[in-house]
Design a protein around this motif. Structure first.
Motif, PDB file in Angstrom:
ATOM      1  N   ARG A  10       0.831  -1.202   0.000  1.00 42.53           N
ATOM      2  CA  ARG A  10       0.000   0.000   0.000  1.00 42.53           C
ATOM      3  C   ARG A  10       0.864   1.250   0.000  1.00 42.53           C
ATOM      4  O   ARG A  10       0.599   2.206  -0.727  1.00 42.53           O
ATOM      5  N   LEU A  11       1.925   1.249   0.818  1.00 42.32           N
ATOM      6  CA  LEU A  11       2.876   2.356   0.770  1.00 42.32           C
ATOM      7  C   LEU A  11       4.001   1.975  -0.182  1.00 42.32           C
ATOM      8  O   LEU A  11       4.737   1.015   0.049  1.00 42.32           O
TER       9      LEU A  11
ATOM     10  N   GLU B 191       0.973  10.986 -15.018  1.00 40.00           N
ATOM     11  CA  GLU B 191       1.570  11.666 -13.860  1.00 40.00           C
ATOM     12  C   GLU B 191       0.548  11.818 -12.737  1.00 40.00           C
ATOM     13  O   GLU B 191       0.870  11.611 -11.568  1.00 40.00           O
TER      14      GLU B 191
ATOM     15  N   GLU C  49      -0.410   8.413 -11.140  1.00 36.11           N
ATOM     16  CA  GLU C  49       0.629   7.935 -10.217  1.00 36.11           C
ATOM     17  C   GLU C  49       0.610   8.703  -8.904  1.00 36.11           C
ATOM     18  O   GLU C  49       0.743   8.123  -7.823  1.00 36.11           O
TER      19      GLU C  49
ATOM     20  N   GLU D  30      -0.349   7.051  -5.069  1.00 35.44           N
ATOM     21  CA  GLU D  30       0.487   7.161  -3.884  1.00 35.44           C
ATOM     22  C   GLU D  30      -0.270   7.869  -2.754  1.00 35.44           C
ATOM     23  O   GLU D  30      -0.259   7.409  -1.605  1.00 35.44           O
ATOM     24  N   TYR D  31      -0.920   8.968  -3.089  1.00 38.65           N
ATOM     25  CA  TYR D  31      -1.619   9.726  -2.056  1.00 38.65           C
ATOM     26  C   TYR D  31      -2.763   8.927  -1.441  1.00 38.65           C
ATOM     27  O   TYR D  31      -2.920   8.866  -0.217  1.00 38.65           O
TER      28      TYR D  31
ATOM     29  N   ALA E 244      -3.266   5.754  -1.314  1.00 34.79           N
ATOM     30  CA  ALA E 244      -2.794   4.630  -0.509  1.00 34.79           C
ATOM     31  C   ALA E 244      -2.323   5.124   0.852  1.00 34.79           C
ATOM     32  O   ALA E 244      -2.681   4.569   1.893  1.00 34.79           O
ATOM     33  N   ARG E 245      -1.554   6.175   0.850  1.00 35.86           N
ATOM     34  CA  ARG E 245      -0.981   6.671   2.096  1.00 35.86           C
ATOM     35  C   ARG E 245      -2.039   7.292   2.999  1.00 35.86           C
ATOM     36  O   ARG E 245      -2.105   7.000   4.195  1.00 35.86           O
ATOM     37  N   ALA E 246      -2.874   8.165   2.441  1.00 39.49           N
ATOM     38  CA  ALA E 246      -3.755   8.965   3.283  1.00 39.49           C
ATOM     39  C   ALA E 246      -5.120   8.331   3.514  1.00 39.49           C
ATOM     40  O   ALA E 246      -5.760   8.610   4.522  1.00 39.49           O
ATOM     41  N   ARG E 247      -5.579   7.484   2.591  1.00 36.97           N
ATOM     42  CA  ARG E 247      -6.937   6.957   2.720  1.00 36.97           C
ATOM     43  C   ARG E 247      -6.985   5.440   2.777  1.00 36.97           C
ATOM     44  O   ARG E 247      -8.062   4.858   2.821  1.00 36.97           O
ATOM     45  N   GLY E 248      -5.820   4.794   2.725  1.00 38.96           N
ATOM     46  CA  GLY E 248      -5.811   3.340   2.802  1.00 38.96           C
ATOM     47  C   GLY E 248      -6.377   2.655   1.570  1.00 38.96           C
ATOM     48  O   GLY E 248      -6.772   1.497   1.607  1.00 38.96           O
TER      49      GLY E 248
ATOM     50  N   GLU F 153      -3.600   1.364  -7.968  1.00 35.75           N
ATOM     51  CA  GLU F 153      -2.529   1.321  -8.964  1.00 35.75           C
ATOM     52  C   GLU F 153      -2.900   2.329 -10.032  1.00 35.75           C
ATOM     53  O   GLU F 153      -4.073   2.477 -10.357  1.00 35.75           O
TER      54      GLU F 153
END
Lengths: 502, 502
Positions: A42-43, B158, B161, B165-166, B168-172, B176
């Motif tokens: 996930r990260l 862009e 991508e 990343e955001y 996944a990190r911030a909202r779980g 992809e």
């Protein structure tokens, strides 16, 4: 007070979603949650974690708890910590999906053909970046706060006023801001007008020109709208067949017609004056409506003006334009000038809470039009495209004089007539040499009774300036080999063509 | 050679559409055409005419011919000429339509209510203009030329991508880039998923929460999608009814459910863990799909994380988000994270040649996410909204302690419970005092079997910082007058409410 929080621990840093659960203390739970987020992918490798104190504040734990958890995962190899770069997710040993990614800057088109002679795209190297940025900056800096709230579904008033002035001056459109609806481009306009089956502002069947963009026909067909092809001749589309209710026998019940009056797409001639008045007369007497697709009206190279048909009767013509040819299709910005009776319905079809087009882009275009930058850009690129057209005509005349070029008084493409039966082999030979272009038959309405004509639609705007010469060379080579009277085409004798055909 | 034309007469100036016709020389024809363009109103007062030499070049006449025609029309009063300002269309004596226009900067909303407590809008004064302009500038300056040509219909790589990343990190979210499709916002996502009747990626009937946005229900209904309401209780939506095929008796055949799991809209609770796994289990066993509307997932004020439901099963959940609450609805920018099997169909529904969202905005958002500006903005505004929520709760506790406030752990709005039968009179009294807000009943699915509850949906983000206090005061005054146990409501005794109801 308003700004006091800016420097607090909670206002800096970044968000990181973690659920602390399970046995053990907070530190153990945090370590476990972080490890799982990295292990599961996930990260992603390289993701920067929030600073200790911001994550600690978010989770309601002590700063040392976060520091300890980070340190433990660095020791285990899940994270890396480097001075000045913060704590990040460690790179992985085996290359995973994200490492294989295509370089972001390369689109399929950029990776595509060596020579791009497809119609439909302006010269991408000509986009006026500096002037556009200046207008965007001014728009953003001067915008009142309410710009960032819900807006007028018809589009920003500033843009509709600037468009009304520009379209009246440059295209002869009889426009008022209240009749303009901003949209994402021509296809969006079609979607708004014909909606979802029964829901549309207009209803099919829709008469269209026998040659046109297949993409539009498909869009209409998906929306449940039947299209009826009108043949083309030397005067333009045979709109006289509408009056007689013929249009190939299938025209009964037609109350709407879609035309490209300034520059028939793709064959290239204008709709002549008698046809212009005839189609407006038809619309008046039969309660019909004309959709005017003014897709490249700004790019006219001779001195014979071809203004908008809409000027003849603003209550019977829907005028549709966009910046896709004049600036770039990447902006997704277009407009309709509507008969008064359609405005409310079209705005409703857009959706009360959906503006579709970024309000900042709308304000930027309003400024760009108002300060004259749009005129300057159009006049500059018009010269560039005219020079390219001249080079195309000269190259063909010198090397393949038996290939007739038509539709060159305007626009960003030309049509090359080919000997009957050679189109497919020419297009295939071009593809083998890395030239992308379309055969004329790709644009023919499948239901048209017009005899199919062999031809090429050559877009001369897309290549960058330095690549254009090589593209022309390659094109002439293919034509020499495949379309010459002594060439390898199945029917070598030159087809003189019917003067009444496109 | 490329730039040699920049200074030529044809490259400067502006376009002016004129048709020279009729008897007499070129000068007479030009004068006539110009006079007619002004007289008919096509050229609005104040419109600046092109310089002599550019119009002369465009029309193929001598420069003096244009100068003479301009001079004649100045003498006749149609045009004005002033040093430094060029030749312009003269102002008219009688005020015409264009003189009456509404000042452009004032939208209906800005002219609207004195106190705006409607849900759905972020604080328009908080838009991060400087940081957004920096990202836009960088995007525009660094963009390769191909950006200005036809693009990837899924959206710029862009941006996809950066979003992966955001999110996944911030909202779980398990995201992809290849499963992300950029769109104009949540409503556009619904349109793409349910399409035009038969053409959609998904089919109705669609189970929805018994309270939700009427705008979404109407959009679905127009697309021919029947919605089936799921009751709400203290655990969130009764997704267990899907499994039993009940959902109010009308749920048979339901294969899709639309939820707001992080923060039920508008009642405010999260979907509890057991319901989360239940709905994913249902989707797995019945071949169903869950649409997750994460409309304000970034704005959570307690420390109990509520990540995206999508993380439980990316193949069974469509995750939908946008910048409409986090930045501004004026940008028209959203995204979907899709199960792999839907990607191609959704991209096809978008339309091969329609990107819908400006590519420059997409690149700007990619930069804005990548450089941390998005996180910074979200964390700053989260603090601002939390402070506003606290002020709302404190003001109500002090002045109308009998009014219960719910749904306040997250988001940009709260729900105030009202005594049964008082909602309408409270909303009307608020309107009389210039307060715009919605009653809870406006969000109730008309087909729901849940008993109607009286309440107010109070958005606390929309007013500017300085106007918020006055808006709260006005709200409390209305509640004191209309909703107190001794007030004028038709059923004064306070309704304690069912703890299982929203």
């Amino acid at each position: 007070m308003v700004d006091s929080w800016v420097n607090s621990a909670e206002a800096i840093g970044a968000d990181l979603h973690l659920e602390l659960a399970g046995q053990g203390g907070r530190r153990a739970a945090l370590t476990r949650a972080l490890r799982e987020a990295v292990r599961s992918g996930r990260l992603a490798p390289g993701t920067r974690l929030p600073p200790y104190r911001s994550l600690a504040a978010d989770l309601g734990v002590a700063r040392n708890t976060v520091a300890d958890a980070y340190a433990e995962l660095v020791a285990e190899g899940w994270l890396t910590a480097r001075q000045g770069s913060g704590t990040r997710v460690a790179p992985r040993g085996t290359p995973l999906r994200r490492a294989e990614r295509v370089p972001a800057a390369v689109s399929p088109r950029a990776r595509g053909p060596r020579h791009d002679l497809r119609q439909g795209t302006p010269d991408v190297s000509a986009f006026p970046r500096t002037a556009w940025l200046a207008s965007y900056r001014k728009a953003l800096q001067q915008a009142p706060n309410e710009v960032f709230g819900p807006g007028d579904p018809a589009g920003r008033r500033e843009l509709r006023e600037a468009l009304a002035e520009y379209l009246a001056r440059a295209r002869g459109v009889r426009a008022e801001p209240d009749r303009i609806v901003v949209c994402s481009g021509f296809a969006h306009a079609l979607r708004l007008l014909f909606g979802q089956g029964a829901g549309g502002v207009l209803r099919g069947p829709l008469a269209v020109e026998a040659y046109g963009l297949g993409f539009h026909r498909e869009l209409l067909s998906t929306a449940g709208v039947r299209t009826v092809p009108l043949p083309l001749d030397g005067q333009g589309a045979r709109v006289d067949l509408l009056e007689r209710g013929r249009a190939g026998g299938a025209g009964r019940g037609v109350r709407a017609v879609l035309l490209t009056p300034a520059h028939q797409f793709p064959t290239g001639g204008p709709l002549r004056a008698s046809r212009r008045s005839a189609v407006v007369d038809w619309a008046r007497t039969r309660g019909g409506v004309v959709l005017e697709d003014d897709y490249d009206g700004e790019f006219r190279y001779d001195r014979k003006p071809v203004g908008a048909l809409q000027g003849l009767d603003p209550e019977r013509v829907v005028y549709i334009g966009s910046v896709s040819k004049s600036l770039s299709p990447a902006l997704r910005l277009g407009w309709m000038v509507l008969p008064g009776r359609y405005v409310d319905e079209v705005v409703a079809a857009k959706g009360d809470r959906e503006g579709w087009v970024s309000v900042l882009d709308q304000l930027a275009l309003a400024d760009f039009l108002g300060c004259g930058a749009y005129d300057r850009h159009v006049r500059r690129t018009r010269q560039r495209y005219r020079a390219r057209r001249d080079r195309l005509v000269a190259a063909l005349a010198a090397r393949v004089p038996y290939v007739e070029v038509t539709g060159i008084a305007a626009g960003l493409h030309a049509v090359l007539r080919l000997p009957s039966g050679t189109e497919r082999s020419v297009v295939e030979a071009a593809a083998r040499r890395g030239i992308a272009l379309d055969g004329l038959s790709a644009f023919r309405h499948p239901g048209s009774e017009m005899p199919a004509r062999d031809g090429l639609v050559v877009g001369y705007a897309a290549p960058s300036e330095h690549a254009y010469g090589a593209a022309l060379d390659a094109l002439c080579e293919v034509l020499e080999a495949e379309a010459s009277p002594g060439g390898r085409g199945p029917e070598a004798p030159q087809d003189k063509g019917d003067p009444e055909a496109p």
